[in-house]
Scaffold this motif. Structure first.
Motif, PDB file in Angstrom:
ATOM      1  N   ASP A 149     101.348  58.345   6.297  1.00  0.00           N
ATOM      2  CA  ASP A 149     101.384  59.570   5.839  1.00  0.00           C
ATOM      3  C   ASP A 149     101.723  60.691   7.045  1.00  0.00           C
ATOM      4  O   ASP A 149     102.126  61.806   6.822  1.00  0.00           O
ATOM      5  N   SER A 195      90.640  64.040   5.256  1.00  0.00           N
ATOM      6  CA  SER A 195      91.353  64.955   4.283  1.00  0.00           C
ATOM      7  C   SER A 195      92.070  66.102   5.115  1.00  0.00           C
ATOM      8  O   SER A 195      91.377  66.485   6.206  1.00  0.00           O
ATOM      9  N   LYS A 212      96.533  58.182   5.296  1.00  0.00           N
ATOM     10  CA  LYS A 212      96.739  56.930   6.020  1.00  0.00           C
ATOM     11  C   LYS A 212      97.737  57.155   7.362  1.00  0.00           C
ATOM     12  O   LYS A 212      98.447  58.094   7.198  1.00  0.00           O
ATOM     13  N   ASN A 272      93.961  63.701   0.623  1.00  0.00           N
ATOM     14  CA  ASN A 272      92.835  62.924   0.709  1.00  0.00           C
ATOM     15  C   ASN A 272      93.179  61.545   1.046  1.00  0.00           C
ATOM     16  O   ASN A 272      94.200  60.855   0.845  1.00  0.00           O
ATOM     17  N   SER A 273      92.192  60.639   1.562  1.00  0.00           N
ATOM     18  CA  SER A 273      92.193  59.209   1.833  1.00  0.00           C
ATOM     19  C   SER A 273      93.681  59.038   2.751  1.00  0.00           C
ATOM     20  O   SER A 273      94.293  58.307   2.626  1.00  0.00           O
ATOM     21  N   ARG A 311      96.021  60.245  -4.309  1.00  0.00           N
ATOM     22  CA  ARG A 311      95.507  60.566  -2.783  1.00  0.00           C
ATOM     23  C   ARG A 311      96.064  62.088  -2.768  1.00  0.00           C
ATOM     24  O   ARG A 311      95.029  62.834  -2.028  1.00  0.00           O
TER      25      ARG A 311
END
Length: 121
Positions: free
Chosen positions: A89, A17, A86, A83-84, A66
């Motif tokens: 991103d 995160s 990838k 959050n979470s 997310r």
């Protein structure tokens, strides 16, 4: 003079995160919507999330669930909780604020300097 200063980007692993912050300062009468955009090299800047002055939020489809945008009107600050994360991103993230300055009825867009978010797999 109005400034938007961002902080909070960095390099993280997938699944981790980050929290981005963007504070507006200077001669500000009011701030309407605030938002976060992302931009990859050679591509157009695109909206990630936005929030109105009353707290209504809007998200790009791929980040729903997310990422969470919020704001502190007393501090003229907008946040993006990521959050979470990838690898997709990964981008430079820019904050935006629609601001009215004193003695003006005009509302114009102001931008932060951008903060790099890199997510490794």
């Amino acid at each position: 003079q109005v400034q938007l200063v961002e902080s909070g980007g960095g390099l993280v692993q997938a699944g981790w995160s980050l929290r981005l912050s963007c504070a507006a300062s200077g001669s500000i009468s009011s701030i309407n919507a605030m938002g976060w955009y992302r931009q990859a090299p050679g591509k157009q800047r695109e909206l990630v999330a936005s929030i109105t002055s009353s707290g209504i939020t809007n998200y790009e489809e791929s980040v729903k669930g997310r990422l969470a945008i919020s704001r502190d009107n007393a501090k003229n600050t907008v946040y993006l909780q990521m959050n979470s994360l990838k690898p997709e991103d990964t981008d430079v993230y820019y904050c935006n604020a629609r601001i009215r300055i004193p003695w003006s009825t005009r509302i114009r867009d102001y931008w932060g300097q951008g903060t790099q978010v890199t997510v490794s797999s």
